[in-house]
Design a protein around this motif. Structure first.
Motif, PDB file in Angstrom:
ATOM      1  N   ALA A 155       0.834  -1.475   0.058  1.00 47.29           N
ATOM      2  CA  ALA A 155      -0.066  -0.055  -0.086  1.00 47.29           C
ATOM      3  C   ALA A 155       0.868   1.294   0.030  1.00 47.29           C
ATOM      4  O   ALA A 155       0.613   2.145  -0.727  1.00 47.29           O
ATOM      5  CB  ALA A 155      -1.028  -0.070   1.260  1.00 47.29           C
ATOM      6  N   MET A 156       1.904   1.148   0.567  1.00 50.27           N
ATOM      7  CA  MET A 156       2.943   2.443   0.578  1.00 50.27           C
ATOM      8  C   MET A 156       3.504   2.641  -0.431  1.00 50.27           C
ATOM      9  O   MET A 156       3.556   3.797  -0.994  1.00 50.27           O
ATOM     10  CB  MET A 156       3.891   2.234   1.954  1.00 50.27           C
ATOM     11  CG  MET A 156       3.256   1.938   3.300  1.00 50.27           C
ATOM     12  SD  MET A 156       2.322   3.283   4.053  1.00 50.27           S
ATOM     13  CE  MET A 156       3.757   4.399   4.600  1.00 50.27           C
ATOM     14  N   ILE A 157       3.748   1.523  -1.274  1.00 51.52           N
ATOM     15  CA  ILE A 157       4.566   1.759  -2.605  1.00 51.52           C
ATOM     16  C   ILE A 157       3.740   2.163  -3.660  1.00 51.52           C
ATOM     17  O   ILE A 157       3.683   2.990  -4.447  1.00 51.52           O
ATOM     18  CB  ILE A 157       5.102   0.430  -2.999  1.00 51.52           C
ATOM     19  CG1 ILE A 157       6.293  -0.057  -2.161  1.00 51.52           C
ATOM     20  CG2 ILE A 157       5.727   0.551  -4.343  1.00 51.52           C
ATOM     21  CD1 ILE A 157       6.769  -1.367  -2.179  1.00 51.52           C
ATOM     22  N   SER A 158       2.159   1.715  -3.457  1.00 51.63           N
ATOM     23  CA  SER A 158       1.302   1.972  -4.303  1.00 51.63           C
ATOM     24  C   SER A 158       0.843   3.445  -4.194  1.00 51.63           C
ATOM     25  O   SER A 158       0.380   4.158  -5.206  1.00 51.63           O
ATOM     26  CB  SER A 158       0.178   1.132  -4.538  1.00 51.63           C
ATOM     27  OG  SER A 158      -0.335   0.970  -3.165  1.00 51.63           O
ATOM     28  N   GLY A 159       0.989   3.949  -3.185  1.00 58.41           N
ATOM     29  CA  GLY A 159       0.761   5.205  -2.687  1.00 58.41           C
ATOM     30  C   GLY A 159       1.670   6.267  -3.425  1.00 58.41           C
ATOM     31  O   GLY A 159       1.437   7.467  -3.639  1.00 58.41           O
ATOM     32  N   THR A 191      -1.698  -0.193  -7.862  1.00 58.82           N
ATOM     33  CA  THR A 191      -2.812  -0.167  -7.044  1.00 58.82           C
ATOM     34  C   THR A 191      -3.570  -1.576  -7.062  1.00 58.82           C
ATOM     35  O   THR A 191      -4.269  -2.091  -6.092  1.00 58.82           O
ATOM     36  CB  THR A 191      -3.516   0.987  -7.080  1.00 58.82           C
ATOM     37  OG1 THR A 191      -2.994   2.174  -6.865  1.00 58.82           O
ATOM     38  CG2 THR A 191      -5.063   1.031  -6.310  1.00 58.82           C
ATOM     39  N   LEU A 192      -3.816  -1.811  -8.254  1.00 60.83           N
ATOM     40  CA  LEU A 192      -4.371  -2.935  -8.542  1.00 60.83           C
ATOM     41  C   LEU A 192      -3.805  -4.360  -8.125  1.00 60.83           C
ATOM     42  O   LEU A 192      -4.586  -4.957  -7.490  1.00 60.83           O
ATOM     43  CB  LEU A 192      -4.649  -3.271 -10.007  1.00 60.83           C
ATOM     44  CG  LEU A 192      -5.540  -4.538 -10.461  1.00 60.83           C
ATOM     45  CD1 LEU A 192      -7.015  -4.512 -10.104  1.00 60.83           C
ATOM     46  CD2 LEU A 192      -5.450  -4.647 -12.276  1.00 60.83           C
ATOM     47  N   LEU A 193      -2.832  -4.315  -8.175  1.00 64.09           N
ATOM     48  CA  LEU A 193      -1.907  -5.496  -7.755  1.00 64.09           C
ATOM     49  C   LEU A 193      -2.163  -5.515  -6.264  1.00 64.09           C
ATOM     50  O   LEU A 193      -2.329  -6.507  -5.808  1.00 64.09           O
ATOM     51  CB  LEU A 193      -0.584  -5.525  -8.142  1.00 64.09           C
ATOM     52  CG  LEU A 193       0.507  -6.596  -7.630  1.00 64.09           C
ATOM     53  CD1 LEU A 193      -0.073  -7.961  -7.883  1.00 64.09           C
ATOM     54  CD2 LEU A 193       1.803  -6.291  -7.924  1.00 64.09           C
ATOM     55  N   THR A 194      -1.824  -4.446  -5.467  1.00 61.28           N
ATOM     56  CA  THR A 194      -2.193  -4.528  -4.109  1.00 61.28           C
ATOM     57  C   THR A 194      -3.488  -4.928  -3.566  1.00 61.28           C
ATOM     58  O   THR A 194      -3.706  -5.481  -2.744  1.00 61.28           O
ATOM     59  CB  THR A 194      -1.894  -2.845  -3.654  1.00 61.28           C
ATOM     60  OG1 THR A 194      -0.731  -2.413  -4.133  1.00 61.28           O
ATOM     61  CG2 THR A 194      -1.988  -2.814  -2.179  1.00 61.28           C
ATOM     62  N   ALA A 195      -4.394  -4.342  -4.446  1.00 62.61           N
ATOM     63  CA  ALA A 195      -6.050  -4.809  -4.209  1.00 62.61           C
ATOM     64  C   ALA A 195      -6.164  -6.251  -4.229  1.00 62.61           C
ATOM     65  O   ALA A 195      -6.753  -7.067  -3.521  1.00 62.61           O
ATOM     66  CB  ALA A 195      -6.936  -4.394  -5.211  1.00 62.61           C
ATOM     67  N   LEU A 196      -5.494  -6.957  -5.447  1.00 60.23           N
ATOM     68  CA  LEU A 196      -5.268  -8.318  -5.420  1.00 60.23           C
ATOM     69  C   LEU A 196      -4.835  -8.958  -4.408  1.00 60.23           C
ATOM     70  O   LEU A 196      -5.114 -10.344  -3.897  1.00 60.23           O
ATOM     71  CB  LEU A 196      -5.010  -8.607  -7.007  1.00 60.23           C
ATOM     72  CG  LEU A 196      -5.969  -8.237  -8.058  1.00 60.23           C
ATOM     73  CD1 LEU A 196      -4.936  -8.377  -9.423  1.00 60.23           C
ATOM     74  CD2 LEU A 196      -7.116  -8.948  -8.248  1.00 60.23           C
ATOM     75  N   VAL A 197      -3.487  -8.425  -3.877  1.00 61.31           N
ATOM     76  CA  VAL A 197      -2.790  -9.075  -2.846  1.00 61.31           C
ATOM     77  C   VAL A 197      -3.690  -9.090  -1.591  1.00 61.31           C
ATOM     78  O   VAL A 197      -3.665 -10.032  -0.743  1.00 61.31           O
ATOM     79  CB  VAL A 197      -1.469  -8.216  -2.574  1.00 61.31           C
ATOM     80  CG1 VAL A 197      -0.947  -8.532  -1.272  1.00 61.31           C
ATOM     81  CG2 VAL A 197      -0.514  -8.586  -3.940  1.00 61.31           C
TER      82      VAL A 197
END
Length: 424
Positions: A267-271, A277-283
């Motif tokens: 989340a911090m990296i996608s920020g 962001t999409l990968l973070t949501a899937l994770v």
């Protein structure tokens, strides 16, 4: 001093707004219904309640309040960009997902699903709608998914600590059908905590400026800040037939804490780099489901623990305020001898107790396999089995199904999961 007074005033204002929100009361009602269902199930299986509904509610509210304070303090430094419409959207998605599985009442699933939907909508930037649907679409596009996923990660850190602290106290013994069709003992550990969050968000105000800049929000913090009340529900649901509750809780909290650390890093990296962001949501969704799948897989591969063997009768649980509780018998121990007689069945236990109705001497094998000797007077009206819940034999009248339960199934079934062997 001025900043501290402003913070105090805004906290009071946020608390008042929290008390006016229906979602807080919805979460409390759902939690109470879950605990009531657990008490009814215990009465059906053992003709006694192992947990007091009032104690469970107090423990839940207290744990949720402490977690809410801790998470709110941490999010002061991470920051959040959120609107009232976003809160309503997240809660609506959570309630819809809960209809399919009760365990989907979790922010990881609702925020992850919204992150995926936001990605899909981003492929159609010119797409617009009118009325209510249009406002929902605008709210979806404006969601700060990385900040919300960071909040999910922090909440799961708090959940891991709550599970470690209180998880075993919510464990309820069950009779289960094993994969070979035999009855074995097990435990269901199901708990949900209502978390009152007070999130600091950037806004246009005439008040003081924050002396620090939170991670999410960027230049928006230069114009002021406010506190937004945001009630959420966190919780876990585990079933074990191969571990003691305290061991299963330790295992679950360890994996959940690791999940939260990994998700927070994403989340911090996608920020900083939004394409992630999409990968973070899937994770967020995928790892949560993997932990549940792996826990279930491990349970099916391990040998059942709550079964009788040649040594004696396996104690699954001890009913509070009974002779067994006063004697210090603990779950996981084995009743080896009663009044000098070895016991291997419930019938032999009852016969051995009747040998001296006024007094009993026990030899119990503790968790290390060592003998401990206990004795106590028996008084009229006390539990006929000393107050121990033994592993089931194959003549047990009721057992609980292993499958996951949805709200639809709960509504249809008189007592969710309970099946009478007389009807099979």
């Amino acid at each position: 001093m001025e900043f501290a007074m402003e913070m105090l005033w805004r906290v009071v204002d946020a608390i008042l707004h929290m008390l006016m929100q229906p979602f807080l009361y919805i979460s409390l009602i759902l939690i109470i219904l879950q605990y009531r269902r657990q008490v009814m199930l215990e009465r059906k299986l053992f003709s006694v309640k192992m947990h007091a509904l009032g104690d469970q509610i107090i423990r839940t509210v207290l744990g949720g309040l402490l977690a809410g304070i801790g998470v709110s303090i941490v999010t002061v430094f991470t920051g959040m960009t959120l609107t009232l419409g976003a809160i309503v959207l997240i809660w609506c998605v959570s309630l819809v997902l809960m209809l399919f599985r009760v365990r989907y009442l979790c922010l990881a699933y609702s925020v992850g699903a919204l992150g995926i939907l936001q990605f899909v909508v981003s492929w159609f930037p010119s797409w617009s709608m009118d009325g209510f649907a249009g406002s929902v679409l605008v709210t979806l596009r404006e969601l700060n998914i990385p900040a919300l996923l960071a909040l999910v990660a922090i909440l799961h850190m708090a959940e891991a600590l709550l599970i470690r602290w209180q998880g075993a106290k919510f464990a309820s013994p069950l009779f289960l059908a094993s994969k070979r069709g035999k009855l074995v003992g097990g435990y269901q550990m199901q708990s949900y905590w209502p978390i009152p969050l007070f999130l600091m968000i950037p806004t246009q105000t005439t008040g003081t400026i924050l002396p620090w800049t939170p991670f999410f929000g960027g230049d928006a913090w230069a114009n002021g800040w406010m506190l937004m009340a945001f009630p959420v529900v966190i919780g876990f649901s585990e079933m074990t037939q191969s571990r003691l509750p305290k061991d299963k809780v330790r295992w679950s909290s360890k994996w959940l804490f690791a999940y939260s650390v990994i998700l927070l890093a994403f989340a911090m990296i996608s920020g900083v780099w939004s394409p992630l962001t999409l990968l973070t949501a899937l994770v967020g969704i995928g790892m949560h489901e993997w932990i549940h799948w792996y826990s279930t897989k491990e349970e099916t591969e391990r040998s059942p623990l709550y079964v009788h063997d040649e040594r004696g009768l396996y104690v699954m649980a001890v009913i509070p305020n009974t002779p067994a509780a006063e004697l210090g018998i603990e779950p996981g121990e084995i009743i080896y001898k009663v009044n000098g007689t070895k016991v291997h069945t419930k019938e032999e236990l009852h016969q051995a107790l009747r040998m001296n109705p006024a007094f009993c001497k026990l030899e119990v094998l503790n968790l290390s396999g060592e003998s401990k000797f206990l004795q106590r007077a028996i008084f009229a009206g006390e539990h006929h089995q000393l107050g121990v819940v033994l592993a089931p034999d194959q003549d047990a009248s009721f057992y609980v199904g292993m499958g996951p339960t949805s709200i639809f199934q709960i509504v249809r079934m008189k007592l969710a999961g309970v099946q009478s062997r007389m009807k099979m």
